[in-house]
Design an enzyme around this catalytic site. Structure first.
Site, short mmCIF file in Angstrom:
data_model
loop_
_atom_site.label_atom_id
_atom_site.label_comp_id
_atom_site.label_asym_id
_atom_site.label_seq_id
_atom_site.Cartn_x
_atom_site.Cartn_y
_atom_site.Cartn_z
CE LYS A 35 -0.73 -0.07 5.01
NZ LYS A 35 -1.66 -0.23 6.09
CE LYS A 37 1.96 8.82 -2.80
NZ LYS A 37 1.56 9.11 -1.40
CG LEU A 39 8.28 -2.13 -4.04
CD1 LEU A 39 8.93 -2.91 -5.18
CD2 LEU A 39 6.99 -2.83 -3.60
N GLY A 40 9.79 -1.97 0.24
CA GLY A 40 10.84 -2.08 1.27
C GLY A 40 10.34 -2.02 2.70
N GLY A 41 9.11 -1.52 2.89
CA GLY A 41 8.49 -1.54 4.22
C GLY A 41 9.23 -0.72 5.25
CB CYS A 43 13.72 -2.72 6.79
SG CYS A 43 15.48 -2.80 6.49
CE LYS A 52 20.30 1.37 12.49
NZ LYS A 52 19.09 0.67 12.87
N GLY A 182 11.93 4.82 26.51
CA GLY A 182 12.28 3.47 26.04
C GLY A 182 13.73 3.42 25.62
CG HIS A 451 48.15 -8.10 15.01
ND1 HIS A 451 47.63 -7.58 16.17
CD2 HIS A 451 49.31 -7.43 14.75
CE1 HIS A 451 48.44 -6.63 16.61
NE2 HIS A 451 49.47 -6.52 15.77
C1 LIG Z 1 13.51 3.03 13.70
C2 LIG Z 1 13.68 1.57 13.40
C3 LIG Z 1 14.93 1.05 13.22
C4 LIG Z 1 15.10 -0.30 12.93
N1 LIG Z 1 16.36 -0.77 12.76
C5 LIG Z 1 16.54 -2.09 12.49
C6 LIG Z 1 17.84 -2.60 12.27
O1 LIG Z 1 18.82 -1.87 12.30
N2 LIG Z 1 17.97 -3.91 11.98
C7 LIG Z 1 16.90 -4.76 11.94
O2 LIG Z 1 17.08 -5.95 11.70
N3 LIG Z 1 15.65 -4.30 12.14
C8 LIG Z 1 15.44 -2.99 12.41
N4 LIG Z 1 14.18 -2.51 12.57
C9 LIG Z 1 13.05 -3.47 12.51
C10 LIG Z 1 12.71 -3.82 11.06
O3 LIG Z 1 12.49 -2.65 10.34
C11 LIG Z 1 11.48 -4.72 11.02
O4 LIG Z 1 11.72 -5.85 11.84
C12 LIG Z 1 11.20 -5.20 9.61
O5 LIG Z 1 10.98 -4.10 8.76
C13 LIG Z 1 9.97 -6.12 9.61
O6 LIG Z 1 9.67 -6.48 8.29
P1 LIG Z 1 8.22 -6.99 7.88
O7 LIG Z 1 8.34 -7.38 6.44
O8 LIG Z 1 7.73 -7.98 8.84
O9 LIG Z 1 7.25 -5.73 8.03
P2 LIG Z 1 7.32 -4.24 7.51
O10 LIG Z 1 8.68 -3.86 7.12
O11 LIG Z 1 6.63 -3.42 8.54
O12 LIG Z 1 6.48 -4.28 6.15
C14 LIG Z 1 5.12 -4.47 6.13
C15 LIG Z 1 4.58 -3.86 4.85
O13 LIG Z 1 3.23 -4.27 4.70
C16 LIG Z 1 2.48 -3.19 4.17
N5 LIG Z 1 1.07 -3.45 4.49
C17 LIG Z 1 0.52 -3.57 5.73
N6 LIG Z 1 -0.79 -3.90 5.63
C18 LIG Z 1 -1.05 -3.98 4.30
C19 LIG Z 1 -2.22 -4.30 3.57
N7 LIG Z 1 -3.36 -4.64 4.19
N8 LIG Z 1 -2.15 -4.28 2.22
C20 LIG Z 1 -0.99 -3.97 1.57
N9 LIG Z 1 0.14 -3.67 2.22
C21 LIG Z 1 0.11 -3.69 3.57
C22 LIG Z 1 3.08 -1.99 4.86
O14 LIG Z 1 2.82 -0.81 4.11
C23 LIG Z 1 4.57 -2.35 4.88
O15 LIG Z 1 5.25 -1.86 3.77
C24 LIG Z 1 13.97 -1.16 12.83
C25 LIG Z 1 12.68 -0.63 12.99
C26 LIG Z 1 12.54 0.72 13.27
C27 LIG Z 1 11.16 1.26 13.44
#
Ligand SMILES: Cc1cc2nc3c(=O)[nH]c(=O)nc-3n(C[C@H](O)[C@H](O)[C@H](O)COP(=O)(O)OP(=O)(O)OC[C@H]3O[C@@H](n4cnc5c(N)ncnc54)[C@H](O)[C@@H]3O)c2cc1C
Length: 472
Positions: A35, A37, A39-41, A43, A52, A182, A451
């Site tokens: 949903k 705009k 890809l990549g969610g 992360c 980072k 936190g 080393h």
């Molecule tokens: C500030 C921050 C720093 C982080 N740093 C790290 C790090 O350094 N290293 C690490 O390993 N992890 C880190 N994380 C955690 C990591 O980003 C997440 O664990 C990871 O992105 C999870 O991936 P996921 O695919 O489960 O979900 P997400 O990355 O959350 O992706 C889910 C996707 O699903 C989409 N979506 C949701 N519902 C719907 C729907 N009904 N229809 C269509 N699309 C939908 C969303 O738009 C999203 O793009 C960090 C998180 C945050 C917030």
């Protein structure tokens, strides 16, 4: 008429997009509904990558601030940082990576359907917002809808002054003061970023120590280092009230000694964790078992409904503490795709998942902490080696921290390796391989460490576990 795919993935975070690529590599016709705009969610857009990138800026700023120590003259003007440029560069890094995922989708012939999806049962997926479509999965739907910042009851996040990590990554000003609620990975990483940029940072942590999931010695070292850097930490403390005004937030903190401290701050960053995203998905409607909001899966990521799997931040395996990490979600995505394609799949050993926290000093850890190993009944042996003794650390002027090994006395098995200090987020890779191979301490001792490197601290910690560190 529904459009048919072998696999439909909902969500293009690190769980979903990696699952889709692996499924397509294995010859499955695959679509991803996303949903946002890009890809990549979380992360790529809101989490690992933007934070980072900001930390790299903070590190560069630190080097520039100490230019004299390196014999570099920057003239008499004060060293400053331009947040406009910082944000622009961070955005370029993010865009480059999201475009990279788009390229991989094209290369692997994966259809990206731009919209919001819900489950309709019997393999059906309804894209009801955006590019509205009716889809059907012949083999499997993979739910990878991830997580979003979780609030705290009684504290209203207005996203202007009381903010989450989503807003913190985009701040165009350097706050004079910031209170961070936190001290998990997100909290301490932002503490390091803003402290380096010049903010006065205060951390409020409910539990008795910083980074509470880490080994206790690591928490103590971080607290010491933060104190040295001028970051204030209130542990065993709680934010009891927060009221946002136009330019500031009034925060009440109940301290461990029972007194209340009133703080006026530019921003309050709520970094108290993330909750699962299932809103509008119709998860319960199609019969998915939900536990505390998370989708319940088995060890191969099958939900309670045949033909629907789930991976990443949105899942629970029923045991506490499924790690919400990008690399975990990707590993789960790969295993799921391979299982759907008929390959042999094995469950993940979550004791062997590395965790990295990119605060200053960095933390890298894998396996059991000393307390966890003792709680599981091991006769524990410990070996610690400080980075400060190493030539490489002295050259780099990064001498804080140590490597700590937790081992089992009876069989000499490595149970956990915990490190805080320079390059720990890289050094943990060696520790992870060692645990994955079920190595003994002796095998780590016999592994020759080059080393001069920071990695020598890992080898020396192994020697120390046998009471025979060479350089301490
Ligand atoms: C500030 C921050 C720093 C982080 N740093 C790290 C790090 O350094 N290293 C690490 O390993 N992890 C880190 N994380 C955690 C990591 O980003 C997440 O664990 C990871 O992105 C999870 O991936 P996921 O695919 O489960 O979900 P997400 O990355 O959350 O992706 C889910 C996707 O699903 C989409 N979506 C949701 N519902 C719907 C729907 N009904 N229809 C269509 N699309 C939908 C969303 O738009 C999203 O793009 C960090 C998180 C945050 C917030």
């Amino acid at each position: 008429m529904a459009e048919e795919y072998d696999v439909i993935v909902i969500g293009a975070g690190t769980g979903g997009y990696v699952a889709a690529i692996r499924a397509a590599q294995l010859g499955l016709k695959t679509a991803v509904v996303e949903k946002q705009k890009a890809l990549g969610g979380t992360c790529l857009l809101w989490g690992c990558i933007p934070t980072k990138a900001l930390l790299e800026h903070a590190h560069a700023f630190k080097i520039a601030q100490h230019a004299k120590d390196w014999g570099i003259s920057l003239g008499s003007a004060a060293v400053t940082i331009d947040m406009g440029q910082v944000q622009a560069r961070k955005d370029r890094v993010v865009t480059g990576l999201t475009k990279g995922v788009e390229f991989l989708f094209k290369k692997n012939k994966i259809d990206w359907i731009k919209g919001t999806a819900r489950l309709t049962g019997d393999g059906g997926v309804d894209v009801f917002e955006g590019d509205q479509r009716t889809l059907r999965a012949r083999k499997e739907i993979i739910v990878a809808t991830g997580s979003a910042p979780r609030g705290v009851p009684g504290i209203e996040i207005d996203r202007k002054r009381i903010i989450t990590s989503d807003e913190a990554i985009g701040l165009r000003e350097i706050p004079k003061t910031i209170v961070i609620m936190g001290s998990g990975a997100v909290g301490v990483e932002f503490a390091s970023i803003f402290n380096r940029f010049g903010s006065d940072v205060t951390i409020v942590e409910l539990l008795p120590r910083l980074v509470p999931v880490e080994d206790e010695a690591v928490s103590a070292e971080l607290e010491k280092s933060f104190r040295k850097q001028g970051i204030t930490s209130h542990t065993g403390a709680r934010v009891t009230a927060a009221k946002a005004g136009a330019d500031a937030v009034d925060v009440d903190v109940l301290l461990a000694d029972g007194t209340t401290k009133k703080i006026q701050t530019d921003y309050l960053l709520v970094a108290t964790g993330r909750g699962p995203v299932t809103t509008g998905l119709n998860a319960e409607g199609v019969g998915l078992q939900i536990e505390k909001g998370y989708i319940k899966v088995d060890s191969l990521f099958r939900t309670s409904v045949p033909g629907i799997s789930a991976v990443g931040d949105v899942i629970t395996l029923g045991t506490p503490g499924h790690p919400q990490l990008a690399h975990v979600s990707s590993a789960e995505g790969i295993i799921t795709a391979e299982r759907i394609a008929g390959q042999e799949s094995r469950p993940i050993n979550y004791d062997h998942v590395p965790g990295c926290t990119y605060c200053d000093p960095e933390i890298g850890s894998v396996g059991l902490t000393e307390a966890e190993a003792k709680a599981r009944g091991y006769d524990v042996r410990i070996g610690t080696f400080p980075f400060g003794i190493l030539g490489r650390a002295k050259m780099a002027q990064e001498t804080d921290g140590f490597v700590k090994i937790v081992a089992d006395r009876k069989y000499d098995e490595l149970l956990g390796i915990h490190m805080i200090g320079p390059r720990s987020t890289e050094l943990v890779a060696e520790a992870t391989v060692a645990l994955q191979m079920e190595s003994t301490v002796e095998e780590l001792i016999r592994t020759i460490h080059a080393h001069p490197t920071f990695a020598e601290a890992v080898g020396e910690a192994a020697h120390a576990t046998h009471g025979a560190a060479i350089h301490s």
